[in-house]
Design an enzyme around this catalytic site. Sequence first.
Site, short mmCIF file in Angstrom:
data_model
loop_
_atom_site.label_atom_id
_atom_site.label_comp_id
_atom_site.label_asym_id
_atom_site.label_seq_id
_atom_site.Cartn_x
_atom_site.Cartn_y
_atom_site.Cartn_z
N TYR A 1 0.84 -1.20 0.00
CA TYR A 1 0.00 0.00 0.00
C TYR A 1 0.87 1.25 0.00
CZ TYR A 1 -4.38 -2.62 0.51
OH TYR A 1 -5.47 -3.43 0.29
N ARG B 1 2.51 -0.67 11.01
CA ARG B 1 2.65 -2.01 10.45
C ARG B 1 3.51 -1.93 9.19
NH1 ARG B 1 -1.85 -6.57 8.50
NH2 ARG B 1 -0.69 -8.31 9.41
N GLY C 1 -4.75 -13.66 12.83
CA GLY C 1 -5.74 -13.20 11.86
C GLY C 1 -6.77 -14.28 11.60
N GLU D 1 -22.90 -43.89 9.92
CA GLU D 1 -21.90 -43.75 8.86
C GLU D 1 -21.61 -45.13 8.26
OE1 GLU D 1 -19.08 -43.25 6.20
OE2 GLU D 1 -20.21 -41.57 7.04
#
Length: 641
Positions: free
Chosen positions: A173, A221, A318, A409
Amino acid sequence: MTAFPNLFSHFRIGSLNIRNRIVMSPMETHLCNAEGFVTKELINYYRERALGGAGYITVENTAVDPAGRVNDGMMCIYNDTFIPELKNLVDAVHAVEGKIVLQLSHAGREALPYFTGTGTVAPSAIPSPLTKEMPKELTIDEIKAIINAFACGAERALKAGFDGVEIHMAHGYLVNQFFSAESNTRTDDYGGDTSRRARFGREIVEEIRKKVPADYPVICRISADEYTETGLKLEESKEIAKILERAGASAIHVSACNYASAFFNIPCYYLEEGCFIHLAEGIKAIVNMPVLSVGRIQDPAMAEEVLKENKADLIVLGRSLIADPCWPNKVKEGNLDDIQVCLSCNRCIESISDKKLICTVNPYIGKDERFHLQQTTKPKKVLIVGGGPAGMSAAITLAGRGHDVSLWEKSGELGGNLRYASMPPKKEPVKKYLRYITKQVEKNNIPVALNKEANEDNIKQFAADVVVLAMGAKDVPVEINGMQENGALTVKQAFSSPDTIGNNVAIIGGAAEGCELADFLSSRGKKVSVIEMRRVLGLGLVAHPRFHVCERLRKQRATLIVNAKVTEIGSDYIVISRRRQPDEKIEGFDTIVIPTLHQHNTELEPMLQSFVPEVYTIGDAKEGRTALEAIAEGVEIGLKI
């Protein structure tokens, strides 16, 4: 006492008192509205992560200038009209005793002009590596105006009640573009040596400092290594970090990469856990301010070790907090088996390109039912047929709401297609998730009958109020001339019996499962050829893992053939057809693997409707599904019943 004393020790950045060392990373959600205003979904999303125990939340990149928006999912703070809704967000987080920091950002040449309506800008007229758009080189006056926009953004964040701000100086950026000689070739005071290229970022910090209290956190950052040939490296980033510290930065958040190295920026499962820790360690060695470390740190033991060895002061999570907002609380309480594991598949990253954030394992994004599941007032006897991701997620949700749930199952183990998805190299996160979800079935005391195939008679005898059919798709081999008489294997058969496969293998179909099977077999020393009729390999995977699996196959010297259709299979050969070229016979194969079509499996439903009050078909049984869709559909039906 917690087993992770460093991770759950208190910390302070200026006026920000932090209850532990866990920070939520600023990750775009697209949960704001198209104008960049806060929505109820966005508030729910951040509130849940504050409730989950993060030390503080960093809200996603927020535009200080409308021309700096990367897309219509980017939040904004470029004028005072955004303050009231931002304050609602802050108040919601503070109401649950959370702390919240806002990231301020300008995308520079990575903004999208078709969306912003204006051309892109940058320190120099060098095209974006992603969009290829040629930006306008900023004038000195324009640079000053953007510096002021960052400062005004910080002032608005303070007015809205945020506990601090983070300046986005990473990931290609605008501020990162100024820092890097790769994108900044100016010859004035904002270009040249490291100090002059750092001037733009330094002046942003200095101007913010004039508008906020002296102890107000201003975190920077950075991408300490851009992972490109001519981009920033750690040694130069150390100089930049010291410049930012002298300018008044309160802490530095150490990340990596730019848009040219985007396949490494958000590390998927092919990259090692903690892959950027060494960068934080390098910066911490030369600054006196706190250092935040990020980069696929999923294991609490790894986070604890980073802090213990003084490689960083805070750990940034994150995607782990997207997958499980309660990661911090669960770790603190010692409930590690209850952590809903992030797959590092990057479906979340793919999702925000043109729609709202979604997660493969967490379908509750932007909602709050997950933590406040309403107990049913009318418990029902529910039979789940099929123990794949759809069936298990439905069973867990229903049991959590108070229904009487049983699961059948037909095979000898739970997992469905997740079992095969966990087999290729580097798919440990899928193994962990499979262990997690099967453990949740056990912890919810759901009776499981393995090796039990459902039919009309035994379902009638069971006498359920509700039957959920989640028995997976019918796998039908693609018809290719010669496949039956020459013993071609399906992908699942190849995964299940790798030691019986010969050394020279042809895999027909180079989509996700074909490429992952090729990687699986290549890692066992097999010579592999992948033949794909489309021009791109790995379709079905997100761009990041698709890039890495193809790179792995190239390094393993696999033969990769695209734009080619297999028209015939022999005992040891295939015939491929290419447009405008004669057919080609390729010989010498010991084993040939063919793709399958995943057809719906709905025959039981109409049979059951005459005697079962409610019947639902979900997952692959209804239609071909990704794991994300199957898990979400299981939860959806679990909330509906």
